[in-house]
Design a protein around this motif. Structure first.
Motif, PDB file in Angstrom:
ATOM      1  N   LEU A 250      42.750  44.352  25.286  1.00 32.25           N
ATOM      2  CA  LEU A 250      41.472  44.808  24.744  1.00 32.25           C
ATOM      3  C   LEU A 250      41.540  44.743  23.224  1.00 32.25           C
ATOM      4  O   LEU A 250      42.479  45.255  22.615  1.00 32.25           O
TER       5      LEU A 250
ATOM      6  N   TYR B 156      37.796  41.408  25.751  1.00 32.94           N
ATOM      7  CA  TYR B 156      38.800  41.691  26.771  1.00 32.94           C
ATOM      8  C   TYR B 156      39.231  40.384  27.427  1.00 32.94           C
ATOM      9  O   TYR B 156      38.402  39.502  27.705  1.00 32.94           O
TER      10      TYR B 156
ATOM     11  N   ASN C  60      42.356  38.706  30.389  1.00 28.35           N
ATOM     12  CA  ASN C  60      43.411  38.985  31.355  1.00 28.35           C
ATOM     13  C   ASN C  60      43.889  37.668  31.950  1.00 28.35           C
ATOM     14  O   ASN C  60      43.092  36.897  32.494  1.00 28.35           O
TER      15      ASN C  60
ATOM     16  N   SER D 215      37.902  36.318  30.594  1.00 32.59           N
ATOM     17  CA  SER D 215      37.643  37.030  29.347  1.00 32.59           C
ATOM     18  C   SER D 215      36.170  37.414  29.260  1.00 32.59           C
ATOM     19  O   SER D 215      35.310  36.816  29.923  1.00 32.59           O
TER      20      SER D 215
END
Length: 285
Positions: free
Chosen positions: A71, A118, A120, A130
């Motif tokens: 984040l 954000y 991942n 994202s």
């Protein structure tokens, strides 16, 4: 850490005056690991190269939560999902539409001050998801903006990505989609990209396509050729077409890059064709 560079740039049919400029920046960074395993880092970049009085060029706080994702909060200098992939076709120095005054830049994304991002990459091997969110500032930004994207790198040398979002940073909202693919084999990289910006304003839609080819002559030197086109919904505007060549060379902490771009029908004007160029000597320390 920081960097410094000297650049000479110019254009045909344009009075640019002194073409020599200098850029400098100092970066302060700090990081710490929390008891729960999270890594917190902050970056502050001091850069006032235009002498306008602005001090902070970038202010970013990142919380790396491991498998839960990363984040980021950006006070300034942040990038939304769409901003980060506005034109990812391989190039050695600059995009084909850059360095020409008045050239219509492609629609990037929804980035702005005080925004969240954000990402991942732990959900599946080779897959990164994202998303970003830019709250409304109540003035120029009538509504909040957001976008999201995916990137797949599970095949050796191949990267495929897609993103979409809504940009409400102006009174006329934009719905944006972006697709791209790049492939690298040995010293050759090729990429293709297409994006659309659908506006609430009549006859204001834009379609962007780009292709790029780069070749790594050695570990230190690369050359590339890139082209792009912007098609306008407005029938009175001509397609903007850009072509650029660039080269870069790195020797330790020193780098040299150069590019020459030609843009026809600048911003849709059929009588506006112009070329621009730049040469930069940079140092990292």
């Amino acid at each position: 850490t920081g960097g410094a560079s000297i650049t000479f740039s110019g254009e045909e049919q344009t009075t640019k005056g002194n073409g020599w400029t200098m850029n400098e920046g100092v970066t302060f960074a700090a990081s710490a690991e929390q008891d729960n395993g999270w890594n917190i880092s902050v970056t502050q970049v001091l850069n006032s190269d235009d002498l306008s009085g602005s001090v902070f060029d970038t202010r970013i706080l990142t919380v790396d939560m491991g498998d839960t994702g990363v984040l980021t909060f950006a006070g300034t200098g942040g990038s939304s999902v769409l901003d980060a992939i506005d034109d990812v076709t391989p190039n050695a120095s600059e995009e084909s539409w850059d360095d020409v005054t008045g050239a219509d830049a492609i629609v990037g994304g929804t980035g702005g001050a005080n925004m969240f991002h954000y990402s991942n990459s732990s959900l599946m091997d080779g897959l990164t998801v994202s998303a970003s969110y830019t709250p409304s500032n109540g003035a120029t930004e009538v509504e909040s903006s957001s976008d999201y994207g995916i990137k797949f790198t599970g095949i050796d040398g191949l990267t495929i990505g897609a993103a979409a979002g809504e940009d409400n940073s102006a009174a006329d909202s934009l719905d944006i989609t972006n697709l791209y693919a790049t492939y690298t084999m040995d010293s050759i990289s090729v990429g293709y990209q297409t994006s659309e910006a659908d506006s609430e304003t009549a006859d204001a839609d834009k379609d962007f396509t780009a292709i790029g080819l780069s070749y790594a002559v050695s570990e230190d030197m690369s050359v590339s050729i890139n082209s792009s086109t912007i098609e306008y919904e407005n029938a009175t505007l001509s397609d903007q077409e850009a072509m650029g060549v660039s080269v870069s060379y790195t020797m330790g902490s020193m780098s040299v890059s150069a590019n020459h771009n030609t843009v026809d029908n600048i911003a849709g004007a059929a009588t506006a064709d112009r070329s621009g160029y730049a040469l930069t000597l940079g140092f990292a320390f």
